[in-house]
Design a protein around this motif. Structure first.
Motif: not given
Length: 310
Positions: A209-216, A218-223
């Motif tokens: 799980q990324y600490q600075s990149l979010r999902t498209d 913006d519901s959470g951090f990208l995995r």
């Protein structure tokens, strides 16, 4: 990998502690006065920092590290390791106790080389081994007060700390802080901070799980599932250098990642121009947005022709 940034330029906002930086945190809660806990900056926004503690976990889920939004006044760099382990009665010290560092004063010498420490905030008196103490210092206007001795700085830079060999699964265990790279065009030389969510999804694969990149949305951090060729441990602590030199290889923080570059010009004050080979760009950075470059090679960190075994 996440979509390619629209520009490789940096934001005009200068953050003293960019995402991925290890810091010491001063909680403001009752019962934590005079304490500092180690953590990592996950995100900087609106003069606030989202940080994740290394030793404090959620009450309802001990496997979940505590995350908290804090002011910059509650953060400071992690101090360099000290070589000086001699303490005298009356010395102001920090004692490692209850998963953090607590401010106290040495009051007496005890049997077995232990020292008695009095904590003003809690009015407690506890005995400690010297290894669990450090001289108390404050971070004032970007400097340590009292300052570290020069010989301590040199020792911190050159010390080689061997450890027992670890397997890939041990290095990238659940909850481990890591950095993720990519072979995609536009991302060469970039390392994004993340946390291992699952130890192994497939053979030599890890869910991060990324600490600075979010999902498209913006519901959470990208995995994302990452293989061992594109993941490395979070770099070890390095002494915060006072100055970078011309042609020195560094990592520069922009577009939510650390990008490998070379100091192409040393400017007045604390500014530098950094050249990026992959994009053939040259960008100006503040000192606080740079760190010494290190490579993870065959299970070892290599920096400036010096291997640091972790």
């Amino acid at each position: 990998m996440p979509p390619k940034p629209t520009t490789i330029g940096i934001s005009t906002t200068r953050w003293p502690f960019p995402p991925g930086t290890r810091v010491e945190i001063s909680p403001k809660d009752v019962g934590f006065v005079g304490s500092r806990f180690t953590g990592t900056v996950l995100k900087a926004y609106r003069n606030k920092y989202l940080v994740q503690y290394e030793t404090l976990v959620a009450d309802l889920d001990p496997s979940e590290p505590v995350r908290e939004s804090l002011n910059v006044s509650q953060l400071r760099p992690v101090p360099p390791r000290e070589t000086q382990r001699e303490f005298r009665v009356g010395d102001d010290v920090d004692a490692y106790h209850n998963e953090g560092w607590w401010e106290g004063v040495v009051t007496e010498e005890l049997a077995g080389g232990r020292l008695g420490v009095f904590f003003r905030a809690s009015r407690e008196h506890i005995g400690f081994q010297k290894e669990d103490l450090r001289l108390h210092r404050d971070w004032v206007h970007g400097k340590w007060v009292p300052p570290f001795e020069q010989d301590e700085k040199v020792s911190t830079m050159t010390e080689v700390k061997p450890i027992e060999a670890k397997t890939t699964q041990e290095i990238f265990s659940k909850g481990a802080l890591v950095e993720v790279g990519s072979d995609e065009e536009g991302f060469h030389g970039a390392w994004f901070a993340g946390t291992v969510v699952e130890e192994a999804v497939g053979k030599d694969m890890f869910l991060v799980q990324y600490q600075s990149l979010r999902t498209d949305d913006d519901s959470g951090f990208l995995r994302e599932e990452i293989d061992t060729l594109h993941i490395r441990p979070y770099p070890p602590e390095t002494l915060v250098v006072d100055r970078f030199n011309l042609f020195e290889e560094v990592d520069a923080w922009y577009n939510d990642a650390w990008w490998v570059g070379v100091i192409s010009k040393v400017l007045v004050g604390t500014k530098y121009r950094v050249y990026f080979r992959d994009s053939n760009e040259e960008i100006e950075f503040q000192h606080c947005n740079l760190r010494p470059h290190q490579d993870w090679i065959d299970g070892k960190w290599v920096m400036a022709s010096r291997a640091l075994e972790l």
